[in-house]
Design a protein around this motif. Structure first.
Motif, mmCIF file in Angstrom:
data_model
loop_
_atom_site.group_PDB
_atom_site.id
_atom_site.type_symbol
_atom_site.label_atom_id
_atom_site.label_comp_id
_atom_site.label_asym_id
_atom_site.label_seq_id
_atom_site.Cartn_x
_atom_site.Cartn_y
_atom_site.Cartn_z
ATOM 1 N N ARG A 293 0.836 -1.197 0.000
ATOM 2 C CA ARG A 293 0.000 0.000 0.000
ATOM 3 C C ARG A 293 0.874 1.252 0.000
ATOM 4 N NH1 ARG A 293 -3.084 -0.579 4.743
ATOM 5 N NH2 ARG A 293 -3.697 -2.618 3.972
ATOM 6 N N VAL A 294 1.876 1.237 0.873
ATOM 7 C CA VAL A 294 2.779 2.383 0.969
ATOM 8 C C VAL A 294 3.497 2.627 -0.353
ATOM 9 C CG1 VAL A 294 4.907 3.170 2.054
ATOM 10 C CG2 VAL A 294 3.126 2.174 3.453
ATOM 11 N N GLU A 295 3.930 1.540 -0.994
ATOM 12 C CA GLU A 295 4.633 1.672 -2.272
ATOM 13 C C GLU A 295 3.722 2.253 -3.344
ATOM 14 O OE1 GLU A 295 8.188 -1.398 -3.012
ATOM 15 O OE2 GLU A 295 6.217 -2.282 -2.741
ATOM 16 N N ALA A 296 2.467 1.793 -3.342
ATOM 17 C CA ALA A 296 1.520 2.260 -4.358
ATOM 18 C C ALA A 296 1.259 3.755 -4.210
ATOM 19 C CB ALA A 296 0.212 1.480 -4.242
ATOM 20 N N GLU A 297 1.336 4.253 -2.977
ATOM 21 C CA GLU A 297 1.019 5.667 -2.735
ATOM 22 C C GLU A 297 2.243 6.564 -2.764
ATOM 23 O OE1 GLU A 297 -2.778 5.272 0.322
ATOM 24 O OE2 GLU A 297 -0.767 5.643 1.049
ATOM 25 N N GLU A 298 3.396 5.961 -3.001
ATOM 26 C CA GLU A 298 4.631 6.699 -2.772
ATOM 27 C C GLU A 298 4.740 8.003 -3.560
ATOM 28 O OE1 GLU A 298 7.881 4.064 -2.388
ATOM 29 O OE2 GLU A 298 9.353 5.665 -2.212
ATOM 30 N N ARG A 299 4.111 8.068 -4.729
ATOM 31 C CA ARG A 299 4.235 9.270 -5.542
ATOM 32 C C ARG A 299 3.187 10.331 -5.238
ATOM 33 N NH1 ARG A 299 8.244 7.935 -8.797
ATOM 34 N NH2 ARG A 299 8.486 5.701 -8.903
ATOM 35 N N VAL A 300 2.250 10.001 -4.362
ATOM 36 C CA VAL A 300 1.211 10.972 -4.012
ATOM 37 C C VAL A 300 1.627 11.694 -2.734
ATOM 38 C CG1 VAL A 300 -1.257 11.292 -3.635
ATOM 39 C CG2 VAL A 300 -0.436 9.295 -4.905
ATOM 40 N N ARG A 301 2.000 12.969 -2.871
ATOM 41 C CA ARG A 301 2.450 13.716 -1.698
ATOM 42 C C ARG A 301 1.302 14.007 -0.754
ATOM 43 N NH1 ARG A 301 7.304 12.484 -2.164
ATOM 44 N NH2 ARG A 301 8.478 13.312 -3.913
ATOM 45 N N PRO A 302 1.503 13.836 0.543
ATOM 46 C CA PRO A 302 0.449 14.176 1.490
ATOM 47 C C PRO A 302 0.276 15.692 1.583
ATOM 48 C CG PRO A 302 2.378 13.298 2.621
ATOM 49 C CD PRO A 302 2.704 13.311 1.172
ATOM 50 N N THR A 303 -0.945 16.159 1.792
ATOM 51 C CA THR A 303 -1.176 17.602 1.821
ATOM 52 C C THR A 303 -1.777 18.090 3.141
ATOM 53 O OG1 THR A 303 -3.260 17.162 0.707
ATOM 54 C CG2 THR A 303 -1.434 17.922 -0.678
ATOM 55 N N THR A 304 -2.364 17.182 3.910
ATOM 56 C CA THR A 304 -2.983 17.596 5.179
ATOM 57 C C THR A 304 -1.922 18.063 6.171
ATOM 58 O OG1 THR A 304 -4.279 15.602 4.797
ATOM 59 C CG2 THR A 304 -4.806 16.870 6.773
ATOM 60 N N GLN A 305 -2.190 19.201 6.842
ATOM 61 C CA GLN A 305 -1.277 19.670 7.884
ATOM 62 C C GLN A 305 -1.515 18.866 9.157
ATOM 63 O OE1 GLN A 305 1.172 22.136 7.830
ATOM 64 N NE2 GLN A 305 0.905 22.173 5.605
#
Ligand code: ADP
Length: 266
Positions: free
Chosen positions: A99-111
């Motif tokens: 799961r972490v690998e699949a999301e790796e390119r999506v930067r988190p935006t929530t503060q």
């Protein structure tokens, strides 16, 4: 493991006039990715097969020789439960990693207040520390530190690191998590440094470059004994990457280890 030297694909084509054109293509990266993938599949199969073989063995014994032996049955069921739990943890960590690998390119935006998350991880593991007579302390910045982050993943990072510190560095009697603000040169940005430090046995720094590889362990036997899957630090590394952060490991034999997560603040 496999060694990664430069690998070339060489093609030879005849050219007019009796000479030949020889091209060298660097295919190291492709070959390397293939090797790592095959290695990983072999490792997963092995890690799953070990507890499975043990389970099948005990089932056979329970169906046969130990059928009417209440004491043996009790003991074997205990071992079987532990082996099944090991498989369960392994599957859980594998899913987590993918799961972490699949999301790796999506930067988190929530503060998110990273200092609160560290405290949350500490709170969860406080009973484990108390049970082993280990002092668990958070030092440094006490104010909220807001950064763009995925709160669940960050919680997982600090749970993994503190859990490891308690598991492998607990003999030192003290585990600290220090929070400090810094300008990180490598990140070229204001950063927050979260350092998980133990005062246990530490390990030879020779292991450091490989420690975040899947299934790499300093001491195979000890890790298994402690219920480790060998995937914790690989998961940490991917989560930190996703957050554009840096992950640093320091250790000295007999002196303990420090695992630092450095995250950009802007
Ligand atoms: P495991 O599930 O085996 O704990 P990890 O990926 O979390 O897997 O850690 C990999 C290896 O790094 C461990 O098996 C252990 O040998 C070593 N390690 C991790 N944290 C520490 C620590 N705080 N002190 C000493 N060794 C550690």
């Amino acid at each position: 493991g496999p060694s990664y030297e430069t690998i070339y694909r060489v093609t030879v084509a005849p050219v007019e006039g009796g000479s030949a054109l020889c091209t060298f293509e660097d295919v190291t990266e492709q070959e390397r990715a293939g090797l790592i993938r095959r290695d990983f599949v072999a490792n997963v199969s092995h890690e799953l097969r070990t507890p499975l073989t043990s389970l099948l063995g005990f089932i056979e014994t329970l169906q046969g020789a130990a059928r009417n032996d209440a004491a043996a049955r009790e003991r074997f069921l205990g071992i079987m439960a532990r082996e099944a739990e090991r498989m369960n943890r392994l599957v859980r960590d594998l899913l987590s990693l993918s799961r972490v690998e699949a999301e790796e390119r999506v930067r988190p935006t929530t503060q998110v207040d990273i200092s609160a998350i560290v405290r949350m991880a500490v709170q969860t593991l406080r009973p484990v520390a108390d049970g082993r007579d280990i002092r668990l302390e958070v030092t440094g910045v006490a104010d909220p530190v807001l950064i763009p982050a995925d709160p669940d993943q960050m919680l997982q990072v600090f749970q993994n690191l503190v859990e490891n510190a308690l598991k492998y560095g607990g003999t030192g009697g003290l585990v600290e998590i220090d929070i400090s603000l810094d300008d990180c040169k490598a990140l070229r940005a204001p950063a927050v440094v979260l350092a998980v430090r133990d005062h246990g046995d530490g390990f030879d720094p020779i292991h450091i470059p490989r420690l975040t590889e899947r299934f790499y362990r300093v001491d195979n036997h000890r890790s298994r004994e402690m219920g480790g899957t060998g995937l914790g630090l690989a998961i940490v590394k991917h989560i930190v990457n996703r957050h554009r952060g840096r992950f640093r490991i320091e250790s000295a034999k007999g002196k303990g280890s420090t695992f630092s997560v450095i995250l950009p603040r802007d």
